[in-house]
Design an enzyme around this catalytic site. Structure first.
Site, PDB file in Angstrom:
ATOM      1  N   GLY A 102      51.384  90.693  18.784  1.00  0.00           N
ATOM      2  CA  GLY A 102      51.646  91.081  17.151  1.00  0.00           C
ATOM      3  C   GLY A 102      50.989  90.433  16.131  1.00  0.00           C
ATOM      4  O   GLY A 102      50.923  89.108  16.342  1.00  0.00           O
ATOM      5  N   ILE A 121      54.883  86.670  11.563  1.00  0.00           N
ATOM      6  CA  ILE A 121      56.440  87.015  11.452  1.00  0.00           C
ATOM      7  C   ILE A 121      57.551  86.531  11.990  1.00  0.00           C
ATOM      8  O   ILE A 121      58.437  86.821  12.962  1.00  0.00           O
ATOM      9  CB  ILE A 121      56.477  89.094  12.554  1.00  0.00           C
ATOM     10  CG1 ILE A 121      55.286  88.791  13.647  1.00  0.00           C
ATOM     11  CG2 ILE A 121      55.814  89.335  11.312  1.00  0.00           C
ATOM     12  CD1 ILE A 121      55.873  89.685  14.290  1.00  0.00           C
ATOM     13  N   GLY A 122      57.208  85.925  13.271  1.00  0.00           N
ATOM     14  CA  GLY A 122      58.145  85.105  13.940  1.00  0.00           C
ATOM     15  C   GLY A 122      58.164  84.898  15.112  1.00  0.00           C
ATOM     16  O   GLY A 122      59.250  84.579  16.016  1.00  0.00           O
ATOM     17  N   LYS A 123      57.392  85.544  15.713  1.00  0.00           N
ATOM     18  CA  LYS A 123      57.119  85.258  17.400  1.00  0.00           C
ATOM     19  C   LYS A 123      56.977  83.926  17.990  1.00  0.00           C
ATOM     20  O   LYS A 123      58.258  84.479  18.986  1.00  0.00           O
ATOM     21  CB  LYS A 123      55.588  85.342  17.675  1.00  0.00           C
ATOM     22  CG  LYS A 123      55.346  86.845  17.145  1.00  0.00           C
ATOM     23  CD  LYS A 123      53.358  87.771  18.278  1.00  0.00           C
ATOM     24  CE  LYS A 123      52.671  86.958  18.317  1.00  0.00           C
ATOM     25  NZ  LYS A 123      52.394  85.809  16.708  1.00  0.00           N
ATOM     26  N   THR A 124      56.889  82.766  17.319  1.00  0.00           N
ATOM     27  CA  THR A 124      56.996  82.223  17.786  1.00  0.00           C
ATOM     28  C   THR A 124      58.127  81.340  17.796  1.00  0.00           C
ATOM     29  O   THR A 124      59.576  80.890  18.425  1.00  0.00           O
ATOM     30  CB  THR A 124      56.337  80.698  17.131  1.00  0.00           C
ATOM     31  OG1 THR A 124      54.416  80.785  17.024  1.00  0.00           O
ATOM     32  CG2 THR A 124      55.804  79.237  18.125  1.00  0.00           C
ATOM     33  N   GLU A 160      51.343  79.120  21.534  1.00  0.00           N
ATOM     34  CA  GLU A 160      50.542  79.863  21.140  1.00  0.00           C
ATOM     35  C   GLU A 160      49.480  78.370  21.209  1.00  0.00           C
ATOM     36  O   GLU A 160      49.576  76.987  20.404  1.00  0.00           O
ATOM     37  CB  GLU A 160      49.798  79.945  19.451  1.00  0.00           C
ATOM     38  CG  GLU A 160      50.439  81.428  19.021  1.00  0.00           C
ATOM     39  CD  GLU A 160      50.284  81.791  17.890  1.00  0.00           C
ATOM     40  OE1 GLU A 160      49.719  82.743  17.702  1.00  0.00           O
ATOM     41  OE2 GLU A 160      50.314  80.640  17.148  1.00  0.00           O
ATOM     42  N   GLN A 179      35.992  84.072  16.452  1.00  0.00           N
ATOM     43  CA  GLN A 179      36.868  84.528  16.753  1.00  0.00           C
ATOM     44  C   GLN A 179      36.685  84.648  18.593  1.00  0.00           C
ATOM     45  O   GLN A 179      37.810  84.982  19.063  1.00  0.00           O
ATOM     46  CB  GLN A 179      36.713  86.016  17.721  1.00  0.00           C
ATOM     47  CG  GLN A 179      37.147  87.082  15.780  1.00  0.00           C
ATOM     48  CD  GLN A 179      39.078  87.338  15.762  1.00  0.00           C
ATOM     49  OE1 GLN A 179      39.767  86.793  14.404  1.00  0.00           O
ATOM     50  NE2 GLN A 179      39.777  86.576  16.509  1.00  0.00           N
ATOM     51  N   ARG A 186      57.987  85.752   5.081  1.00  0.00           N
ATOM     52  CA  ARG A 186      58.198  84.622   6.581  1.00  0.00           C
ATOM     53  C   ARG A 186      56.824  84.330   6.023  1.00  0.00           C
ATOM     54  O   ARG A 186      56.643  82.444   6.506  1.00  0.00           O
ATOM     55  CB  ARG A 186      58.032  85.735   7.313  1.00  0.00           C
ATOM     56  CG  ARG A 186      59.480  86.127   7.796  1.00  0.00           C
ATOM     57  CD  ARG A 186      59.960  86.993   8.778  1.00  0.00           C
ATOM     58  NE  ARG A 186      61.251  88.018   9.096  1.00  0.00           N
ATOM     59  CZ  ARG A 186      61.523  88.078  10.098  1.00  0.00           C
ATOM     60  NH1 ARG A 186      60.841  88.038  10.906  1.00  0.00           N
ATOM     61  NH2 ARG A 186      62.074  88.617  10.271  1.00  0.00           N
ATOM     62  N   ARG A 228      51.607  77.212   6.065  1.00  0.00           N
ATOM     63  CA  ARG A 228      50.957  76.313   6.305  1.00  0.00           C
ATOM     64  C   ARG A 228      49.459  76.722   5.894  1.00  0.00           C
ATOM     65  O   ARG A 228      48.996  77.243   5.332  1.00  0.00           O
ATOM     66  CB  ARG A 228      50.499  77.427   8.095  1.00  0.00           C
ATOM     67  CG  ARG A 228      51.831  77.759   9.316  1.00  0.00           C
ATOM     68  CD  ARG A 228      51.506  77.930  10.676  1.00  0.00           C
ATOM     69  NE  ARG A 228      52.423  78.054  11.658  1.00  0.00           N
ATOM     70  CZ  ARG A 228      52.666  78.511  12.600  1.00  0.00           C
ATOM     71  NH1 ARG A 228      51.524  79.496  13.219  1.00  0.00           N
ATOM     72  NH2 ARG A 228      53.716  78.901  13.483  1.00  0.00           N
TER      73      ARG A 228
END
Length: 310
Positions: free
Chosen positions: A17, A21-24, A45, A86, A176, A182
């Site tokens: 995603g 947004i807070g995946k980790t 990651e 990329q 967030r 960071r």
């Protein structure tokens, strides 16, 4: 004589995603075992590779478009730099994906050995498809480089589970990102809105591929001819249009998928038919996605622990 024990069944779950947004944090909040005792292994990651191996890729990805807009880089120079960035974002995922795919059996079998659940922070589709498409829609990436990027998407082994997390609430998303502070990250609302739309459309694209590949190529080609040209006027519609949930057993309309943005005159003949090489590339993209089991997970208003327990 005792029969040889089968190796444990490996279940792969990719959590993907938009960034920030807070995946980790969700992965961190997950337990190390299921209630049945199956171990949950987590793969995060490759942030150290991205930020500490020579160039800081996060900073470079955000600075390069600014340098082009400021006149320090030509469009061609900017495109080449962004394509290189990329590609480097994707490299660790492609390497690990290749190693992991060699361990995945094509068939899931019942066995008496506890299953192993592998939770991975992002699928290769993020760096190869979603972020390049977002940059392209924002005018920071050329169509030529985008086509070159998606060719690199690897074939997926059966049994892949992809959970796409989105956060449509822009204010919450920005908060967030700002709270984790960071270096080099920017809370660009236009990019966040576009990235959320691209990921939501990725879910539709995978569902379309589930019911189209590998036997419906002619049907897909006929649908393609009915698509409108993806001109600038359709960009805002793509980003802002509602995406109601459609039953996974229902064939997804092609115009809800990411393929719709490739209906460009540069890639087609005068009647709208894809030129052969691009037809191969886009049909190849669908065939690489069609074995993935996908779901959309809207985490608006949820804490990371609430997300981890669902």
């Amino acid at each position: 004589m005792a029969l040889p024990r089968r190796p444990p069944t490996l279940t792969r779950v990719y959590l993907d995603g938009p960034f920030g947004i807070g995946k980790t944090s969700i992965l961190n909040a997950m337990p190390d075992h299921t209630p049945d005792g199956a171990p949950i292994l987590k793969v995060y990651e490759p942030m150290k590779y991205w930020r500490c191996q020579s160039t800081d890729l996060v900073v470079a990805a955000n600075e390069t478009p600014e340098r082009r807009r400021g006149g320090a880089l030509s469009r061609f120079q900017s495109d080449m730099i962004m394509a290189s960035i990329q590609a480097r974002f994707a490299d660790p995922y492609l390497l690990f994906h290749e190693r992991l795919s060699s361990k995945c059996r094509g068939k899931i079998e019942i066995c008496d050995t506890p299953a192993i659940i592998l939770m991975l922070d992002r699928h290769p589709v993020a760096a190869i498809l979603c972020f390049p498409i977002t940059r392209y829609l924002l005018g920071e990436y050329s169509l030529e480089m985008l086509i070159s990027s998606i060719i690199r998407l690897p074939l997926e082994s059966p049994g892949c589970n992809l959970t796409v997390t989105i956060l449509p609430d822009e204010k919450e998303h920005v908060n967030r990102i700002c709270s984790r502070d960071r270096p080099g990250e920017t809370a660009d609302r236009n990019m966040l809105r576009t990235l959320n739309a691209v990921y939501a459309s990725l879910v539709d694209t995978v569902k379309y591929a589930n019911l189209t590949c590998p036997y419906e190529k002619e049907s897909w080609e006929m649908e393609w001819l009915g698509l409108p040209w993806f001109e600038e006027s359709l960009l805002e519609e793509f980003i802002s249009r509602p995406r109601p949930v459609i039953c996974s057993r229902t064939r997804m309309p092609l115009d809800r998928t990411l393929l719709a943005i490739f209906k460009r005159k540069e890639l087609c003949s005068e009647n709208g038919e894809l030129l052969t090489q691009y037809s191969w590339i886009l049909w190849g993209l669908l065939t690489k996605l069609h074995t993935i089991n996908v779901e959309l997970f809207d985490i608006s208003g949820m804490s990371r622990r609430e997300c981890a327990t669902l």
